[in-house]
Design a protein around this motif. Structure first.
Motif, PDB file in Angstrom:
ATOM      1  N   GLY A   1      39.107  62.608  20.976  1.00 24.51           N
ATOM      2  CA  GLY A   1      39.340  61.386  22.023  1.00 24.51           C
ATOM      3  C   GLY A   1      40.708  61.296  22.480  1.00 24.51           C
ATOM      4  N   LEU A   2      41.709  62.098  21.615  1.00 22.29           N
ATOM      5  CA  LEU A   2      43.049  61.909  22.142  1.00 22.29           C
ATOM      6  C   LEU A   2      43.509  63.343  23.016  1.00 22.29           C
ATOM      7  N   ALA A   3      42.544  64.207  22.972  1.00 21.43           N
ATOM      8  CA  ALA A   3      42.580  65.639  23.527  1.00 21.43           C
ATOM      9  C   ALA A   3      42.829  65.636  25.221  1.00 21.43           C
ATOM     10  N   SER A   4      43.592  66.507  25.627  1.00 15.60           N
ATOM     11  CA  SER A   4      43.812  66.685  26.995  1.00 15.60           C
ATOM     12  C   SER A   4      43.428  67.998  27.298  1.00 15.60           C
ATOM     13  N   PRO A   5      43.018  68.384  28.496  1.00 15.16           N
ATOM     14  CA  PRO A   5      42.749  69.917  28.683  1.00 15.16           C
ATOM     15  C   PRO A   5      44.026  70.697  28.699  1.00 15.16           C
ATOM     16  N   LEU A   6      43.970  71.808  28.126  1.00 13.75           N
ATOM     17  CA  LEU A   6      45.114  72.810  28.278  1.00 13.75           C
ATOM     18  C   LEU A   6      44.845  73.987  28.932  1.00 13.75           C
TER      19      LEU A   6
ATOM     20  N   ALA B   1      27.005  60.876  13.034  1.00 17.79           N
ATOM     21  CA  ALA B   1      27.806  60.954  14.393  1.00 17.79           C
ATOM     22  C   ALA B   1      27.660  60.457  15.631  1.00 17.79           C
ATOM     23  N   ALA B   2      26.116  60.232  15.838  1.00 19.33           N
ATOM     24  CA  ALA B   2      25.671  59.609  16.899  1.00 19.33           C
ATOM     25  C   ALA B   2      26.090  58.330  17.147  1.00 19.33           C
ATOM     26  N   GLY B   3      26.437  57.416  16.085  1.00 18.15           N
ATOM     27  CA  GLY B   3      27.114  56.221  16.183  1.00 18.15           C
ATOM     28  C   GLY B   3      28.617  56.118  16.477  1.00 18.15           C
ATOM     29  N   PHE B   4      29.367  57.119  16.489  1.00 23.44           N
ATOM     30  CA  PHE B   4      30.840  57.112  16.669  1.00 23.44           C
ATOM     31  C   PHE B   4      31.048  56.964  18.130  1.00 23.44           C
ATOM     32  N   THR B   5      32.264  56.176  18.262  1.00 24.58           N
ATOM     33  CA  THR B   5      32.748  55.827  19.619  1.00 24.58           C
ATOM     34  C   THR B   5      32.811  56.963  20.294  1.00 24.58           C
ATOM     35  N   GLY B   6      32.195  57.242  21.439  1.00 24.70           N
ATOM     36  CA  GLY B   6      32.203  58.191  22.601  1.00 24.70           C
ATOM     37  C   GLY B   6      31.514  59.286  22.268  1.00 24.70           C
ATOM     38  N   VAL B   7      30.714  59.228  21.502  1.00 26.47           N
ATOM     39  CA  VAL B   7      29.549  60.221  21.280  1.00 26.47           C
ATOM     40  C   VAL B   7      28.321  59.829  22.166  1.00 26.47           C
ATOM     41  N   VAL B   8      27.882  60.929  22.945  1.00 29.54           N
ATOM     42  CA  VAL B   8      26.746  60.764  23.891  1.00 29.54           C
ATOM     43  C   VAL B   8      25.766  61.475  23.137  1.00 29.54           C
ATOM     44  N   LEU B   9      26.030  62.391  22.349  1.00 27.09           N
ATOM     45  CA  LEU B   9      24.984  63.276  21.834  1.00 27.09           C
ATOM     46  C   LEU B   9      25.373  63.938  20.389  1.00 27.09           C
ATOM     47  N   ALA B  10      24.436  63.763  19.697  1.00 27.03           N
ATOM     48  CA  ALA B  10      24.758  64.287  18.376  1.00 27.03           C
ATOM     49  C   ALA B  10      23.348  64.965  17.904  1.00 27.03           C
ATOM     50  N   THR B  11      23.562  66.278  17.622  1.00 25.45           N
ATOM     51  CA  THR B  11      22.300  67.117  17.233  1.00 25.45           C
ATOM     52  C   THR B  11      22.668  68.166  16.118  1.00 25.45           C
ATOM     53  N   HIS B  12      21.862  68.973  15.654  1.00 24.72           N
ATOM     54  CA  HIS B  12      22.001  69.913  14.725  1.00 24.72           C
ATOM     55  C   HIS B  12      21.088  71.051  14.942  1.00 24.72           C
TER      56      HIS B  12
ATOM     57  N   MET C   1      35.836  56.692  29.800  1.00 26.86           N
ATOM     58  CA  MET C   1      35.239  57.069  28.350  1.00 26.86           C
ATOM     59  C   MET C   1      35.147  58.179  28.350  1.00 26.86           C
ATOM     60  N   ASN C   2      35.369  58.887  27.081  1.00 24.98           N
ATOM     61  CA  ASN C   2      35.104  59.988  26.634  1.00 24.98           C
ATOM     62  C   ASN C   2      33.315  60.271  26.448  1.00 24.98           C
ATOM     63  N   ARG C   3      32.953  61.504  26.766  1.00 26.00           N
ATOM     64  CA  ARG C   3      31.664  61.712  26.631  1.00 26.00           C
ATOM     65  C   ARG C   3      31.731  63.103  25.556  1.00 26.00           C
ATOM     66  N   THR C   4      31.473  62.773  24.433  1.00 20.07           N
ATOM     67  CA  THR C   4      31.546  63.731  23.275  1.00 20.07           C
ATOM     68  C   THR C   4      30.365  64.282  22.990  1.00 20.07           C
ATOM     69  N   GLY C   5      30.012  65.567  22.578  1.00 18.24           N
ATOM     70  CA  GLY C   5      29.133  66.025  21.888  1.00 18.24           C
ATOM     71  C   GLY C   5      29.335  66.436  20.720  1.00 18.24           C
TER      72      GLY C   5
ATOM     73  N   ARG D   1      34.054  62.573  11.850  1.00 24.41           N
ATOM     74  CA  ARG D   1      34.548  60.978  12.476  1.00 24.41           C
ATOM     75  C   ARG D   1      35.965  61.687  12.804  1.00 24.41           C
ATOM     76  N   ARG D   2      36.622  62.412  11.881  1.00 28.34           N
ATOM     77  CA  ARG D   2      37.907  62.499  12.398  1.00 28.34           C
ATOM     78  C   ARG D   2      38.287  63.553  13.327  1.00 28.34           C
ATOM     79  N   ALA D   3      37.248  64.592  13.544  1.00 29.44           N
ATOM     80  CA  ALA D   3      37.341  65.459  14.549  1.00 29.44           C
ATOM     81  C   ALA D   3      36.897  64.929  15.864  1.00 29.44           C
TER      82      ALA D   3
END
Length: 194
Positions: A128-133, A28-39, A1-5, A121-123
């Motif tokens: 979620g589809l990204a892989s390390p480069l 953004a805090a409610g989007f799938t995979g988001v574990v932290l959303a701040t400003h 599972m992704n852990r996106t900030g 949301r799109r970002a």
């Protein structure tokens, strides 16, 4: 599972005067995979970058979304920030909510905020589809091929050679000079062109 900030920037009043930044972070805090959303007021500042670094470490984030200005302006800044946090710098996605929301919808604050939420949301979905480069370099042979021995080709070949590189000049005709070699006289001195 992704852990996106997700980190939403006020950009002072550039974004914050139009877009409801806390509302964007809350959504953004409610989007799938988001574990932290701040400003934060200025995410590109040192304290803003430190906020991202600390969050990556504390929340074990594996990808980051920054909603701020144009990637052209600060994508390099945030990639370096991720690298300093120990995260692959290419696990970053930026949502341009300054130029694409607050600057173009200045008189429509609710629409600007809704659009900012959609861009974030799109970002998040894209990360979620990204892989390390990894950065790569390719060796370059410092030699140039110039096709055409007309005036432009000759000048290009001379400039490249003056820069210290080998040049191969290819001309299909038996002489160089192109159209210039066909002229009898040149303006304004009426000198011979050849």
């Amino acid at each position: 599972m992704n852990r996106t900030g997700v980190f939403v920037c006020w950009c002072g009043s550039n974004i914050g005067a139009v877009v409801d930044v806390p509302r964007v972070a809350e959504a953004a805090a409610g989007f799938t995979g988001v574990v932290l959303a701040t400003h934060y007021k200025y995410m590109c500042s040192e304290p803003g970058q430190d906020t991202i670094i600390q969050a990556v470490r504390e929340h074990r984030l594996d990808r980051v979304v920054v909603a701020s200005c144009s990637p052209r302006l600060h994508e390099g800044t945030f990639r370096k920030t991720l690298a300093r946090a120990g995260l692959n710098p290419y696990m970053l996605e930026m949502a341009n909510i300054r130029e694409q929301c607050s600057w173009v919808h200045r008189q429509e604050k609710d629409k600007a905020t809704e659009k900012a939420i959609d861009l974030v949301r799109r970002a998040v979905a894209k990360t979620g589809l990204a892989s390390p480069l990894t950065a790569a370099s390719i060796p370059v042979t410092r030699r140039a091929l110039v096709i055409g021995g007309g005036i432009a080709g000759l000048q290009a070949a001379l400039d490249i050679a003056d820069a210290g590189h080998e040049v191969v000049l290819v001309e299909r005709e038996s002489t160089i000079g192109g159209k210039m070699a066909m002229l009898d006289k040149t303006f304004p001195t009426l000198d011979c062109s050849a």
